[in-house]
Write a protein that holds these residues in place. Structure first.
Motif: not given
Lengths: 258, 324
Positions: A100-101, A103, A152, A156, B212, B223
Protein backbone atom coordinates in the motif's frame (compact mmCIF):
# COMPACT_ATOMS: atom_id res chain seq x y z
CA UNK A 1 17.20 22.25 3.88
CA UNK A 2 13.89 22.85 5.66
CA UNK A 3 11.21 20.26 4.92
CA UNK A 4 8.35 21.36 7.12
CA UNK A 5 7.45 24.51 9.02
CA UNK A 6 4.44 24.85 11.29
CA UNK A 7 3.57 28.24 12.71
CA UNK A 8 0.88 28.92 15.31
CA UNK A 9 -0.74 25.61 14.38
CA UNK A 10 -4.12 24.97 15.99
CA UNK A 11 -6.65 22.21 15.57
CA UNK A 12 -8.76 19.56 17.22
CA UNK A 13 -12.04 17.72 17.07
CA UNK A 14 -15.71 18.57 17.42
CA UNK A 15 -15.09 22.32 17.27
CA UNK A 16 -12.71 22.15 20.24
CA UNK A 17 -9.01 22.80 19.72
CA UNK A 18 -6.66 20.22 21.21
CA UNK A 19 -3.51 21.84 19.84
CA UNK A 20 -3.19 25.55 20.59
CA UNK A 21 -0.63 27.38 18.51
CA UNK A 22 2.42 25.13 18.08
CA UNK A 23 5.53 26.18 16.14
CA UNK A 24 7.88 23.59 14.66
CA UNK A 25 10.59 23.48 12.02
CA UNK A 26 11.85 20.18 10.62
CA UNK A 27 15.07 20.07 8.60
CA UNK A 28 16.27 17.17 6.49
CA UNK A 29 18.40 14.49 8.12
CA UNK A 30 17.05 15.34 11.55
CA UNK A 31 14.93 13.57 14.13
CA UNK A 32 12.44 15.55 16.18
CA UNK A 33 10.89 13.90 19.23
CA UNK A 34 7.51 15.09 20.49
CA UNK A 35 7.08 14.40 24.18
CA UNK A 36 4.32 15.15 26.63
CA UNK A 37 1.92 13.53 29.09
CA UNK A 38 -1.23 11.70 27.97
CA UNK A 39 -3.72 14.04 26.33
CA UNK A 40 -1.12 16.72 25.58
CA UNK A 41 -2.07 16.75 21.88
CA UNK A 42 0.90 14.82 20.47
CA UNK A 43 -1.05 12.56 18.09
CA UNK A 44 -3.31 15.45 17.08
CA UNK A 45 -0.25 17.56 16.25
CA UNK A 46 1.08 14.74 14.08
CA UNK A 47 -2.27 14.53 12.22
CA UNK A 48 -2.25 18.28 11.69
CA UNK A 49 1.31 18.16 10.35
CA UNK A 50 0.34 15.35 7.96
CA UNK A 51 -2.74 17.25 6.84
CA UNK A 52 -5.10 14.33 7.53
CA UNK A 53 -6.80 16.58 10.11
CA UNK A 54 -7.49 20.11 8.86
CA UNK A 55 -6.19 22.81 11.18
CA UNK A 56 -8.36 25.60 12.57
CA UNK A 57 -5.57 28.16 12.60
CA UNK A 58 -1.92 28.79 11.89
CA UNK A 59 -0.09 27.28 8.96
CA UNK A 60 1.92 24.27 7.79
CA UNK A 61 4.35 24.58 4.90
CA UNK A 62 5.84 21.54 3.22
CA UNK A 63 8.94 22.28 1.11
CA UNK A 64 8.01 25.96 1.22
CA UNK A 65 4.45 25.51 -0.05
CA UNK A 66 1.31 25.70 2.12
CA UNK A 67 0.17 22.16 2.85
CA UNK A 68 -3.40 23.07 1.90
CA UNK A 69 -2.30 23.71 -1.70
CA UNK A 70 -0.88 20.18 -2.09
CA UNK A 71 -2.85 17.27 -3.49
CA UNK A 72 -3.07 14.40 -1.03
CA UNK A 73 -1.11 12.05 -3.27
CA UNK A 74 1.71 14.58 -3.58
CA UNK A 75 1.81 14.90 0.20
CA UNK A 76 1.89 11.12 0.56
CA UNK A 77 4.94 10.89 -1.71
CA UNK A 78 6.80 13.42 0.42
CA UNK A 79 5.58 12.72 3.94
CA UNK A 80 4.52 9.40 5.46
CA UNK A 81 2.34 9.20 8.55
CA UNK A 82 2.70 6.06 10.65
CA UNK A 83 -0.39 5.85 12.87
CA UNK A 84 -0.36 3.92 16.14
CA UNK A 85 -2.67 1.38 14.58
CA UNK A 86 -4.95 0.82 11.62
CA UNK A 87 -8.24 -1.03 11.28
CA UNK A 88 -7.59 -4.66 10.43
CA UNK A 89 -11.03 -5.89 9.50
CA UNK A 90 -9.75 -7.94 6.55
CA UNK A 91 -7.11 -10.68 6.47
CA UNK A 92 -4.41 -8.80 4.56
CA UNK A 93 -0.92 -10.22 4.39
CA UNK A 94 2.15 -8.31 5.55
CA UNK A 95 3.21 -7.82 1.92
CA UNK A 96 -0.24 -6.51 0.89
CA UNK A 97 -0.10 -3.89 3.64
CA UNK A 98 3.44 -2.82 2.81
CA UNK A 99 2.57 -2.66 -0.91
CA UNK A 100 0.00 0.00 0.00
CA UNK A 101 2.96 2.29 0.56
CA UNK A 102 3.47 2.38 -3.20
CA UNK A 103 -0.07 3.62 -3.89
CA UNK A 104 0.88 7.34 -3.88
CA UNK A 105 3.28 6.63 -6.75
CA UNK A 106 0.90 4.50 -8.80
CA UNK A 107 -2.39 6.37 -9.01
CA UNK A 108 -5.56 4.64 -10.17
CA UNK A 109 -4.37 2.55 -13.13
CA UNK A 110 -0.58 2.03 -13.24
CA UNK A 111 0.40 -1.47 -12.12
CA UNK A 112 3.34 -1.92 -9.74
CA UNK A 113 6.69 -2.15 -11.56
CA UNK A 114 10.14 -3.52 -10.65
CA UNK A 115 11.06 -0.43 -8.64
CA UNK A 116 7.85 -0.72 -6.62
CA UNK A 117 8.60 -4.36 -5.78
CA UNK A 118 12.15 -3.42 -4.87
CA UNK A 119 10.94 -0.66 -2.54
CA UNK A 120 8.60 -3.14 -0.81
CA UNK A 121 11.34 -5.75 -0.37
CA UNK A 122 13.79 -3.13 0.93
CA UNK A 123 11.21 -1.84 3.41
CA UNK A 124 10.38 -5.34 4.66
CA UNK A 125 14.06 -6.14 5.05
CA UNK A 126 14.73 -2.89 6.94
CA UNK A 127 12.17 -3.75 9.62
CA UNK A 128 13.25 -7.38 9.83
CA UNK A 129 10.16 -8.86 8.18
CA UNK A 130 11.75 -10.03 4.93
CA UNK A 131 10.56 -13.59 5.38
CA UNK A 132 7.12 -12.70 6.75
CA UNK A 133 5.49 -11.23 3.63
CA UNK A 134 2.87 -13.97 3.39
CA UNK A 135 1.73 -13.86 7.01
CA UNK A 136 -1.71 -12.40 7.79
CA UNK A 137 -1.29 -9.12 9.66
CA UNK A 138 -4.28 -9.93 11.88
CA UNK A 139 -2.25 -12.73 13.46
CA UNK A 140 0.81 -10.63 14.26
CA UNK A 141 1.61 -9.24 17.70
CA UNK A 142 1.24 -5.51 18.40
CA UNK A 143 4.98 -4.93 17.99
CA UNK A 144 5.11 -6.80 14.68
CA UNK A 145 2.16 -4.79 13.39
CA UNK A 146 3.98 -1.58 14.25
CA UNK A 147 6.94 -2.80 12.20
CA UNK A 148 4.60 -3.57 9.30
CA UNK A 149 3.23 -0.02 9.44
CA UNK A 150 6.78 1.36 9.58
CA UNK A 151 7.66 -0.77 6.54
CA UNK A 152 4.59 0.59 4.72
CA UNK A 153 5.80 4.13 5.42
CA UNK A 154 9.33 3.25 4.27
CA UNK A 155 7.91 1.81 1.04
CA UNK A 156 6.55 5.27 0.17
CA UNK A 157 10.17 6.49 0.01
CA UNK A 158 9.00 9.72 1.62
CA UNK A 159 11.56 12.26 2.81
CA UNK A 160 9.74 12.90 6.06
CA UNK A 161 8.30 10.30 8.42
CA UNK A 162 5.73 11.21 11.06
CA UNK A 163 5.65 8.37 13.57
CA UNK A 164 3.07 8.04 16.34
CA UNK A 165 4.59 6.04 19.20
CA UNK A 166 6.36 3.62 16.86
CA UNK A 167 8.37 1.97 19.62
CA UNK A 168 5.59 1.45 22.17
CA UNK A 169 5.03 -2.25 21.45
CA UNK A 170 8.58 -3.21 20.52
CA UNK A 171 10.79 -5.49 22.60
CA UNK A 172 14.28 -4.26 23.47
CA UNK A 173 15.97 -5.88 20.48
CA UNK A 174 13.49 -4.37 18.05
CA UNK A 175 13.68 -1.00 19.80
CA UNK A 176 17.41 -1.02 19.13
CA UNK A 177 16.76 -2.12 15.56
CA UNK A 178 14.25 0.71 15.23
CA UNK A 179 16.83 3.26 16.45
CA UNK A 180 19.32 1.86 13.96
CA UNK A 181 16.80 2.01 11.12
CA UNK A 182 15.96 5.65 11.84
CA UNK A 183 19.69 6.49 11.94
CA UNK A 184 20.28 4.75 8.59
CA UNK A 185 17.34 6.63 7.11
CA UNK A 186 18.70 9.86 8.52
CA UNK A 187 22.01 9.16 6.79
CA UNK A 188 20.02 8.71 3.57
CA UNK A 189 18.55 12.19 4.06
CA UNK A 190 15.21 11.22 5.61
CA UNK A 191 13.86 13.32 8.49
CA UNK A 192 11.47 12.10 11.15
CA UNK A 193 9.09 13.50 13.71
CA UNK A 194 8.46 10.89 16.38
CA UNK A 195 5.92 10.90 19.19
CA UNK A 196 7.56 9.08 22.07
CA UNK A 197 6.73 8.12 25.63
CA UNK A 198 10.21 6.77 26.24
CA UNK A 199 12.39 9.71 27.28
CA UNK A 200 15.59 7.71 26.98
CA UNK A 201 14.73 6.77 23.43
CA UNK A 202 14.26 10.48 22.75
CA UNK A 203 17.71 11.16 24.15
CA UNK A 204 19.18 8.50 21.90
CA UNK A 205 17.36 9.51 18.75
CA UNK A 206 16.44 13.13 18.68
CA UNK A 207 18.29 16.17 17.41
CA UNK A 208 15.54 18.34 18.81
CA UNK A 209 12.63 17.75 21.15
CA UNK A 210 9.30 19.51 21.42
CA UNK A 211 7.55 19.11 24.75
CA UNK A 212 3.77 19.64 24.75
CA UNK A 213 1.60 20.38 27.75
CA UNK A 214 -2.13 20.97 27.44
CA UNK A 215 -1.86 21.28 23.66
CA UNK A 216 0.73 24.05 23.77
CA UNK A 217 4.44 24.00 23.25
CA UNK A 218 6.08 24.02 26.68
CA UNK A 219 9.70 23.79 25.58
CA UNK A 220 11.73 22.99 22.51
CA UNK A 221 15.39 22.66 21.63
CA UNK A 222 18.15 20.09 21.91
CA UNK A 223 17.40 17.14 24.21
CA UNK A 224 20.23 18.06 26.59
CA UNK A 225 18.96 21.61 26.98
CA UNK A 226 15.26 20.81 27.25
CA UNK A 227 15.05 17.57 29.23
CA UNK A 228 15.87 18.75 32.73
CA UNK A 229 14.76 17.64 36.18
CA UNK A 230 12.63 20.80 36.45
CA UNK A 231 10.83 20.10 33.19
CA UNK A 232 9.92 16.56 34.20
CA UNK A 233 8.54 17.86 37.50
CA UNK A 234 6.49 20.62 35.88
CA UNK A 235 5.24 18.78 32.77
CA UNK A 236 5.04 15.14 33.77
CA UNK A 237 4.65 15.54 37.54
CA UNK A 238 7.54 13.20 38.36
CA UNK A 239 10.88 13.52 40.09
CA UNK A 240 13.62 12.13 37.89
CA UNK A 241 17.30 11.56 38.22
CA UNK A 242 19.37 12.25 35.11
CA UNK A 243 22.51 10.18 35.13
CA UNK A 244 25.16 11.81 32.94
CA UNK A 245 28.01 9.40 32.17
CA UNK A 246 31.34 10.91 31.17
CA UNK A 247 30.85 9.47 27.68
CA UNK A 248 27.63 8.58 25.90
CA UNK A 249 23.96 9.44 26.24
CA UNK A 250 22.53 10.46 29.63
CA UNK A 251 19.95 8.17 31.23
CA UNK A 252 16.72 9.41 32.79
CA UNK A 253 15.38 7.44 35.74
CA UNK A 254 11.95 8.29 37.16
CA UNK A 255 12.09 8.16 40.98
CA UNK A 256 8.61 9.11 42.23
CA UNK A 257 5.61 11.32 41.60
CA UNK A 258 6.32 14.95 42.32
CA UNK B 1 -4.16 -20.26 -6.59
CA UNK B 2 -5.30 -17.27 -8.59
CA UNK B 3 -5.13 -19.14 -11.93
CA UNK B 4 -7.08 -22.10 -10.60
CA UNK B 5 -9.62 -19.77 -9.03
CA UNK B 6 -10.03 -17.96 -12.36
CA UNK B 7 -10.60 -21.28 -14.11
CA UNK B 8 -13.12 -22.24 -11.44
CA UNK B 9 -14.99 -18.97 -11.88
CA UNK B 10 -15.06 -19.44 -15.66
CA UNK B 11 -16.44 -22.94 -15.21
CA UNK B 12 -19.17 -21.76 -12.83
CA UNK B 13 -20.12 -19.00 -15.28
CA UNK B 14 -20.38 -21.48 -18.15
CA UNK B 15 -22.56 -23.76 -16.02
CA UNK B 16 -24.77 -20.79 -15.07
CA UNK B 17 -25.12 -19.66 -18.69
CA UNK B 18 -25.81 -23.16 -20.01
CA UNK B 19 -28.18 -23.97 -17.16
CA UNK B 20 -30.11 -20.74 -17.59
CA UNK B 21 -30.66 -21.34 -21.30
CA UNK B 22 -31.01 -25.13 -21.49
CA UNK B 23 -32.89 -25.88 -18.26
CA UNK B 24 -35.36 -24.21 -16.05
CA UNK B 25 -38.86 -23.59 -17.19
CA UNK B 26 -41.46 -24.84 -19.58
CA UNK B 27 -41.49 -24.33 -23.35
CA UNK B 28 -38.36 -26.20 -24.42
CA UNK B 29 -36.57 -29.39 -23.38
CA UNK B 30 -32.77 -29.21 -23.00
CA UNK B 31 -32.44 -30.86 -26.42
CA UNK B 32 -34.84 -28.38 -28.05
CA UNK B 33 -33.06 -25.49 -26.34
CA UNK B 34 -29.72 -26.72 -27.66
CA UNK B 35 -31.21 -26.83 -31.17
CA UNK B 36 -32.33 -23.20 -30.74
CA UNK B 37 -28.82 -22.19 -29.70
CA UNK B 38 -27.32 -23.74 -32.84
CA UNK B 39 -29.98 -22.05 -34.97
CA UNK B 40 -32.26 -25.00 -35.69
CA UNK B 41 -35.01 -24.65 -33.10
CA UNK B 42 -38.73 -24.71 -33.72
CA UNK B 43 -40.63 -21.40 -33.19
CA UNK B 44 -42.12 -22.33 -29.81
CA UNK B 45 -38.79 -23.42 -28.39
CA UNK B 46 -37.10 -20.34 -29.88
CA UNK B 47 -39.63 -18.09 -28.20
CA UNK B 48 -39.10 -19.86 -24.86
CA UNK B 49 -35.30 -19.77 -25.01
CA UNK B 50 -34.60 -16.40 -26.62
CA UNK B 51 -37.75 -14.55 -25.54
CA UNK B 52 -38.08 -15.76 -21.96
CA UNK B 53 -34.99 -17.56 -20.67
CA UNK B 54 -32.33 -15.31 -22.22
CA UNK B 55 -33.67 -11.98 -20.87
CA UNK B 56 -34.21 -13.61 -17.50
CA UNK B 57 -30.66 -14.95 -17.50
CA UNK B 58 -29.17 -11.60 -18.55
CA UNK B 59 -31.16 -9.80 -15.87
CA UNK B 60 -30.07 -12.29 -13.20
CA UNK B 61 -26.43 -11.91 -14.27
CA UNK B 62 -26.63 -8.10 -14.23
CA UNK B 63 -28.43 -7.90 -10.87
CA UNK B 64 -26.03 -10.38 -9.30
CA UNK B 65 -23.04 -8.42 -10.59
CA UNK B 66 -24.54 -5.16 -9.29
CA UNK B 67 -25.27 -6.48 -5.80
CA UNK B 68 -21.92 -8.22 -5.41
CA UNK B 69 -20.03 -5.13 -6.56
CA UNK B 70 -22.00 -2.83 -4.28
CA UNK B 71 -21.25 -5.12 -1.32
CA UNK B 72 -17.53 -5.34 -2.14
CA UNK B 73 -17.26 -1.57 -2.53
CA UNK B 74 -19.11 -0.79 0.70
CA UNK B 75 -17.09 -3.33 2.69
CA UNK B 76 -13.85 -1.69 1.62
CA UNK B 77 -15.14 1.86 1.93
CA UNK B 78 -16.38 1.34 5.47
CA UNK B 79 -13.51 -0.96 6.52
CA UNK B 80 -16.17 -3.35 7.68
CA UNK B 81 -16.73 -6.91 6.42
CA UNK B 82 -20.37 -6.72 7.50
CA UNK B 83 -21.15 -3.71 5.33
CA UNK B 84 -23.72 -4.61 2.76
CA UNK B 85 -26.40 -2.81 0.72
CA UNK B 86 -29.00 -4.36 3.01
CA UNK B 87 -27.37 -3.56 6.33
CA UNK B 88 -26.99 0.05 5.23
CA UNK B 89 -30.63 0.29 4.18
CA UNK B 90 -29.81 1.15 0.56
CA UNK B 91 -31.74 -1.79 -0.89
CA UNK B 92 -34.50 -1.24 1.65
CA UNK B 93 -34.91 2.36 0.58
CA UNK B 94 -35.12 1.30 -3.04
CA UNK B 95 -37.67 -1.40 -2.22
CA UNK B 96 -39.83 0.92 -0.13
CA UNK B 97 -39.97 3.51 -2.90
CA UNK B 98 -40.62 0.88 -5.56
CA UNK B 99 -43.36 -0.76 -3.50
CA UNK B 100 -44.98 2.61 -2.86
CA UNK B 101 -44.83 3.49 -6.55
CA UNK B 102 -46.24 0.11 -7.54
CA UNK B 103 -49.15 0.33 -5.13
CA UNK B 104 -50.00 3.99 -5.61
CA UNK B 105 -49.31 4.88 -9.23
CA UNK B 106 -52.03 4.51 -11.87
CA UNK B 107 -51.51 1.53 -14.19
CA UNK B 108 -50.36 3.75 -17.04
CA UNK B 109 -47.50 5.11 -14.93
CA UNK B 110 -46.23 1.74 -13.70
CA UNK B 111 -43.12 2.22 -15.83
CA UNK B 112 -41.97 4.76 -13.24
CA UNK B 113 -41.36 2.04 -10.64
CA UNK B 114 -37.65 1.64 -11.57
CA UNK B 115 -37.09 5.36 -11.33
CA UNK B 116 -38.74 5.35 -7.91
CA UNK B 117 -36.48 2.49 -6.76
CA UNK B 118 -33.37 4.36 -7.79
CA UNK B 119 -34.57 7.52 -6.09
CA UNK B 120 -35.41 5.52 -2.97
CA UNK B 121 -31.96 3.92 -2.92
CA UNK B 122 -30.31 7.31 -3.38
CA UNK B 123 -32.55 8.88 -0.72
CA UNK B 124 -31.81 6.18 1.85
CA UNK B 125 -28.09 6.52 1.06
CA UNK B 126 -28.44 10.24 1.72
CA UNK B 127 -30.27 9.60 4.99
CA UNK B 128 -27.63 7.13 6.18
CA UNK B 129 -25.01 9.67 5.17
CA UNK B 130 -26.70 12.50 7.05
CA UNK B 131 -27.28 10.47 10.20
CA UNK B 132 -23.75 9.04 10.22
CA UNK B 133 -22.04 12.42 9.97
CA UNK B 134 -20.04 13.14 13.08
CA UNK B 135 -17.45 15.71 14.08
CA UNK B 136 -14.74 13.75 12.24
CA UNK B 137 -16.92 13.03 9.22
CA UNK B 138 -19.13 9.96 8.85
CA UNK B 139 -17.69 7.12 10.89
CA UNK B 140 -18.11 3.48 9.81
CA UNK B 141 -19.80 2.54 13.08
CA UNK B 142 -22.26 5.42 12.97
CA UNK B 143 -22.97 4.58 9.36
CA UNK B 144 -23.89 0.98 10.13
CA UNK B 145 -26.10 2.11 13.00
CA UNK B 146 -27.73 4.66 10.72
CA UNK B 147 -28.34 1.78 8.27
CA UNK B 148 -30.15 -0.11 11.02
CA UNK B 149 -32.40 2.90 11.57
CA UNK B 150 -33.09 3.36 7.86
CA UNK B 151 -33.84 -0.35 7.49
CA UNK B 152 -36.33 -0.21 10.35
CA UNK B 153 -38.05 2.76 8.73
CA UNK B 154 -38.16 1.24 5.23
CA UNK B 155 -39.46 -2.09 6.59
CA UNK B 156 -42.27 -0.24 8.33
CA UNK B 157 -43.10 1.64 5.13
CA UNK B 158 -43.15 -1.59 3.09
CA UNK B 159 -45.34 -3.41 5.63
CA UNK B 160 -47.78 -0.50 5.75
CA UNK B 161 -48.02 -0.42 1.95
CA UNK B 162 -48.54 -4.18 1.75
CA UNK B 163 -51.30 -3.95 4.36
CA UNK B 164 -53.05 -1.11 2.58
CA UNK B 165 -52.35 -1.91 -1.09
CA UNK B 166 -55.41 -2.59 -3.26
CA UNK B 167 -55.59 -6.36 -3.81
CA UNK B 168 -54.85 -6.39 -7.61
CA UNK B 169 -51.54 -4.69 -6.89
CA UNK B 170 -50.57 -6.80 -3.89
CA UNK B 171 -48.82 -9.58 -5.83
CA UNK B 172 -46.59 -7.16 -7.74
CA UNK B 173 -45.75 -5.18 -4.63
CA UNK B 174 -44.94 -8.40 -2.80
CA UNK B 175 -42.66 -9.53 -5.66
CA UNK B 176 -40.52 -6.44 -5.12
CA UNK B 177 -40.15 -7.36 -1.45
CA UNK B 178 -39.40 -11.01 -2.15
CA UNK B 179 -37.13 -10.60 -5.15
CA UNK B 180 -37.80 -12.31 -8.44
CA UNK B 181 -36.68 -12.36 -12.06
CA UNK B 182 -40.07 -13.51 -13.30
CA UNK B 183 -40.85 -10.12 -14.87
CA UNK B 184 -37.62 -10.06 -16.91
CA UNK B 185 -37.75 -8.64 -20.41
CA UNK B 186 -35.03 -7.76 -22.95
CA UNK B 187 -35.79 -4.08 -22.23
CA UNK B 188 -35.23 -4.53 -18.50
CA UNK B 189 -31.81 -6.04 -19.12
CA UNK B 190 -30.85 -3.13 -21.40
CA UNK B 191 -32.17 -0.57 -18.93
CA UNK B 192 -30.10 -2.09 -16.17
CA UNK B 193 -26.84 -2.15 -18.16
CA UNK B 194 -25.78 1.47 -17.50
CA UNK B 195 -26.60 1.08 -13.81
CA UNK B 196 -23.98 -1.64 -13.64
CA UNK B 197 -21.43 -0.43 -16.19
CA UNK B 198 -21.01 3.17 -15.01
CA UNK B 199 -20.58 2.30 -11.29
CA UNK B 200 -18.23 -0.53 -12.25
CA UNK B 201 -15.96 2.00 -13.98
CA UNK B 202 -16.12 4.31 -10.94
CA UNK B 203 -15.24 1.44 -8.61
CA UNK B 204 -12.39 0.20 -10.80
CA UNK B 205 -11.01 3.74 -10.98
CA UNK B 206 -11.08 3.98 -7.18
CA UNK B 207 -10.07 0.33 -6.61
CA UNK B 208 -6.69 1.20 -5.18
CA UNK B 209 -8.22 3.92 -2.98
CA UNK B 210 -10.77 1.44 -1.66
CA UNK B 211 -7.98 -0.98 -0.82
CA UNK B 212 -6.36 1.74 1.27
CA UNK B 213 -9.68 2.73 2.87
CA UNK B 214 -10.15 -0.83 4.11
CA UNK B 215 -7.52 -0.03 6.75
CA UNK B 216 -9.37 3.07 7.92
CA UNK B 217 -9.85 6.62 6.71
CA UNK B 218 -6.89 8.21 8.46
CA UNK B 219 -4.58 5.52 7.17
CA UNK B 220 -5.93 6.03 3.64
CA UNK B 221 -5.68 9.82 3.81
CA UNK B 222 -2.06 9.42 4.92
CA UNK B 223 -1.39 7.42 1.76
CA UNK B 224 -2.84 10.02 -0.56
CA UNK B 225 -6.56 9.17 -0.77
CA UNK B 226 -8.91 12.17 -1.08
CA UNK B 227 -11.25 10.45 1.36
CA UNK B 228 -14.28 12.75 1.11
CA UNK B 229 -14.35 12.63 -2.70
CA UNK B 230 -13.87 8.87 -2.94
CA UNK B 231 -16.47 8.21 -0.28
CA UNK B 232 -19.07 10.33 -2.06
CA UNK B 233 -18.46 8.71 -5.44
CA UNK B 234 -18.43 5.16 -4.09
CA UNK B 235 -21.65 5.75 -2.18
CA UNK B 236 -23.33 7.09 -5.30
CA UNK B 237 -22.05 4.14 -7.32
CA UNK B 238 -23.38 1.70 -4.70
CA UNK B 239 -26.74 3.51 -4.67
CA UNK B 240 -26.98 3.23 -8.47
CA UNK B 241 -26.09 -0.48 -8.38
CA UNK B 242 -28.57 -1.28 -5.62
CA UNK B 243 -31.34 0.95 -6.97
CA UNK B 244 -30.99 -0.64 -10.40
CA UNK B 245 -31.01 -4.14 -8.95
CA UNK B 246 -34.06 -3.54 -6.75
CA UNK B 247 -35.94 -1.80 -9.56
CA UNK B 248 -35.71 -4.74 -11.92
CA UNK B 249 -35.60 -7.71 -9.59
CA UNK B 250 -36.75 -6.62 -6.12
CA UNK B 251 -34.82 -7.28 -2.94
CA UNK B 252 -32.34 -10.16 -3.20
CA UNK B 253 -30.34 -10.52 -0.04
CA UNK B 254 -27.04 -12.23 0.67
CA UNK B 255 -25.33 -11.81 -2.71
CA UNK B 256 -23.74 -8.49 -1.71
CA UNK B 257 -22.54 -9.79 1.62
CA UNK B 258 -21.25 -13.24 0.72
CA UNK B 259 -19.82 -12.91 -2.80
CA UNK B 260 -17.01 -10.50 -1.87
CA UNK B 261 -16.00 -12.78 1.00
CA UNK B 262 -15.88 -15.82 -1.25
CA UNK B 263 -13.84 -13.88 -3.80
CA UNK B 264 -11.40 -12.59 -1.19
CA UNK B 265 -10.74 -16.14 -0.08
CA UNK B 266 -9.94 -17.09 -3.67
CA UNK B 267 -8.12 -14.01 -5.00
CA UNK B 268 -6.82 -12.16 -1.97
CA UNK B 269 -7.54 -8.64 -1.00
CA UNK B 270 -6.59 -6.23 -3.82
CA UNK B 271 -9.85 -4.52 -4.91
CA UNK B 272 -8.48 -3.94 -8.43
CA UNK B 273 -8.13 -7.67 -8.91
CA UNK B 274 -11.19 -8.42 -6.85
CA UNK B 275 -13.89 -6.14 -8.30
CA UNK B 276 -14.20 -7.58 -11.83
CA UNK B 277 -14.15 -11.12 -10.44
CA UNK B 278 -16.65 -10.21 -7.71
CA UNK B 279 -19.00 -8.89 -10.40
CA UNK B 280 -18.69 -12.12 -12.41
CA UNK B 281 -19.02 -14.33 -9.34
CA UNK B 282 -22.11 -12.41 -8.17
CA UNK B 283 -23.58 -12.78 -11.64
CA UNK B 284 -22.97 -16.53 -11.73
CA UNK B 285 -24.22 -17.09 -8.19
CA UNK B 286 -27.43 -15.18 -8.83
CA UNK B 287 -28.08 -16.85 -12.19
CA UNK B 288 -27.61 -20.27 -10.61
CA UNK B 289 -29.86 -19.17 -7.74
CA UNK B 290 -32.56 -18.19 -10.21
CA UNK B 291 -32.22 -21.49 -12.04
CA UNK B 292 -32.71 -23.32 -8.75
CA UNK B 293 -35.62 -21.04 -7.82
CA UNK B 294 -37.37 -22.04 -11.03
CA UNK B 295 -36.50 -25.73 -10.90
CA UNK B 296 -36.63 -26.94 -7.31
CA UNK B 297 -40.40 -26.78 -6.77
CA UNK B 298 -41.48 -26.48 -10.45
CA UNK B 299 -43.97 -25.44 -11.58
CA UNK B 300 -43.99 -23.25 -8.43
CA UNK B 301 -41.17 -20.72 -7.96
CA UNK B 302 -39.23 -19.96 -4.81
CA UNK B 303 -38.11 -16.41 -4.05
CA UNK B 304 -34.61 -16.24 -5.50
CA UNK B 305 -33.23 -14.65 -2.31
CA UNK B 306 -34.08 -17.83 -0.39
CA UNK B 307 -32.21 -19.90 -2.95
CA UNK B 308 -29.11 -17.69 -3.07
CA UNK B 309 -28.89 -17.99 0.71
CA UNK B 310 -29.27 -21.77 0.60
CA UNK B 311 -26.56 -22.09 -2.09
CA UNK B 312 -24.16 -19.56 -0.63
CA UNK B 313 -24.18 -20.19 3.09
CA UNK B 314 -22.66 -23.72 3.05
CA UNK B 315 -19.95 -22.54 0.62
CA UNK B 316 -19.27 -19.58 2.81
CA UNK B 317 -19.09 -21.61 6.01
CA UNK B 318 -16.83 -24.22 4.41
CA UNK B 319 -14.44 -21.69 2.90
CA UNK B 320 -14.41 -19.63 6.05
CA UNK B 321 -13.47 -22.63 8.15
CA UNK B 322 -10.67 -23.53 5.75
CA UNK B 323 -9.28 -19.99 5.59
CA UNK B 324 -6.16 -19.21 7.65
Amino acid sequence: MTLLVAAGLRGGYDGRDVVHGVDLEVRERTCTAILGPNGAGKSTLLRLLAGVLPGTGGSVELLGRPLASWRRREIARTLALVPQQVQLAFPLTVREVVEQGRAPHLGPWRPAGPHDHEAVVTALTRVGLAGAGGRPVQRLSGGERQRVLLARALATEARLLLLDEPAAGLDVRHQLAFVETLRELQADGVASVVVLHDWNLALQLADQVLVLRGGSSYASGTPAAVLTETLFRQVFGVEVEIIRPTAGTPVIVARRQA
Amino acid sequence: MSGRADAGLAAVLVVALAGGLLLGGPGASPGQALSVLVGQGDPDATAAVLGVRLPRLVLALAVGAALALAGAALQSLLANPLADPFLLGISGGGAAAATLAFAALPAAAIGLVPAAAMLGAAASTGMVWWMARGPLGPSPTRMLLAGVAVNAATSAVILAILALAPSPRLAGALAITLGSFAAASPEAAWWLAPYVAAPLLVLLYHGRDLGLLALGEESAAGLGVEVAIVRRRVFLAAAALCGGAVAFAGVIGFVGLITPHLCRLAWGFSPRRLFPRTALAGAALTALGDLAARSLLAPAELPVGVVTAVIGVPFFVALLRRSP
